[in-house]
Write a protein that holds these residues in place. Structure first.
Motif, PDB file in Angstrom:
ATOM      1  N   ASP A  99      44.019  46.398  34.192  1.00 41.10           N
ATOM      2  CA  ASP A  99      43.473  45.140  33.540  1.00 41.10           C
ATOM      3  C   ASP A  99      43.535  45.018  32.208  1.00 41.10           C
ATOM      4  OD1 ASP A  99      42.139  42.725  33.992  1.00 41.10           O
ATOM      5  OD2 ASP A  99      40.091  43.663  33.498  1.00 41.10           O
TER       6      ASP A  99
ATOM      7  N   ARG B  86      42.228  38.203  31.226  1.00 38.30           N
ATOM      8  CA  ARG B  86      42.792  37.510  32.643  1.00 38.30           C
ATOM      9  C   ARG B  86      44.408  37.557  32.959  1.00 38.30           C
ATOM     10  NH1 ARG B  86      39.368  31.764  31.721  1.00 38.30           N
ATOM     11  NH2 ARG B  86      37.412  32.759  31.884  1.00 38.30           N
TER      12      ARG B  86
ATOM     13  N   ARG C  24      39.430  42.458  39.889  1.00 40.48           N
ATOM     14  CA  ARG C  24      38.330  41.584  39.654  1.00 40.48           C
ATOM     15  C   ARG C  24      37.112  41.797  40.346  1.00 40.48           C
ATOM     16  NH1 ARG C  24      38.889  34.987  40.409  1.00 40.48           N
ATOM     17  NH2 ARG C  24      39.878  35.016  38.419  1.00 40.48           N
ATOM     18  N   GLU C  25      37.383  41.801  41.872  1.00 48.21           N
ATOM     19  CA  GLU C  25      36.153  41.865  42.599  1.00 48.21           C
ATOM     20  C   GLU C  25      35.699  43.192  42.919  1.00 48.21           C
ATOM     21  OE1 GLU C  25      35.663  39.529  46.036  1.00 48.21           O
ATOM     22  OE2 GLU C  25      37.108  38.104  45.292  1.00 48.21           O
TER      23      GLU C  25
END
Ligand SMILES: [Zn+2]
Length: 254
Positions: free
Chosen positions: A35, A39, A108-109
């Protein structure tokens, strides 16, 4: 951490996971991602080999079009390819892996900063057998609990790509609702494991311990079957404060 440093560490992690002697991935198997906290994330480009990859083997992608595509997953192969082309930050970069969707969900999750996916010989000896992921639902020795977590999440076999990512998201959400935390290991039956890490070192450590765990399980089945730890003993390892400390130290976490 700057993007260039993350990219350097992704290359190192890929070389560790792709090492021939480890038998975690050969040829174009496996993929990794990290990451970038804006975004976007780096993911292995399609066709790159983990063992021999360099910085040019990674593609930086926008998360938004990936998640928009996941809302409408009934896509043809051509439509999926268009999404993968369009999500690239640099349109000259290689096409991101078809497992980019799965990585986006884990980052993300699943709250991961680094994600690694391989096809280890050891783990597939179990995952492609009749019991599938069941032998990994109980434990046989303490360090697998410390390093790999008390419970893995499990995904039934689904065609790799966007549909697999949707199935993985369903399993991940169910796991998090039940346990209140994200798993470190997601086992995709008849396919391979995905490891969610906070550091690149944690991804490697979890993958290596999972590999050892699976090799021992395969030996156990050959020698009359595993002698699983009792639930109360496995829970005890999971909750011991000294094991929490050890886990953070092993994972390279402060
Ligand atoms: Zn795979």
């Amino acid at each position: 951490m700057k993007p260039a440093e993350i990219l350097k560490r992704l290359v190192q992690l890929s070389h560790e996971l792709g090492r021939e002697d480890r038998q975690l991935a050969i040829l174009g198997e496996g993929n990794v991602s990290a990451d970038l906290a804006d975004r976007t994330f780096y993911v292995k480009a399609s066709g790159s080999q983990l063992a021999a990859i360099d910085a040019g083997g990674f593609t930086r992608v926008h998360a938004k079009p990936i998640f928009e595509a996941l809302d409408h997953p009934n896509k043809t192969d051509d439509e999926v390819r268009k999404v993968l082309e369009a999500c690239r930050v640099d349109k000259k970069a290689g096409l991101p892996s078809v497992e980019t969707f799965l990585h986006a969900i884990c980052l993300r999750e699943g709250g991961a900063k680094w994600v690694g996916h391989t096809h280890p010989v050891s783990v597939l000896k179990i995952l492609c057998s009749k019991p599938g992921a069941e032998p990994f639902r109980r434990h046989i020795f303490p360090d697998a609990i410390v390093v790999c977590g008390r419970h893995p999440a499990v995904v039934p076999y689904v065609d790799p790509g966007i549909r697999l990512a949707v199935a993985l998201r369903k399993s991940l959400r169910r796991f998090m609702a039940r346990h209140g935390v994200a798993p470190k290991v997601i086992l995709m039956v008849n396919h391979g494991p995905v490891v969610l890490g906070q550091t690149e070192r944690e991804v490697l450590n979890v993958m290596l311990m999972l590999d050892k765990w699976a090799s021992i399980l395969a030996g156990n089945y050959a020698a009359g079957g595993p002698e699983f730890l009792e639930k109360k003993n496995a829970d005890r390892i999971e909750n011991r404060p000294d094991e929490h400390y050890r886990r953070r130290a092993i994972g390279g976490l402060k």
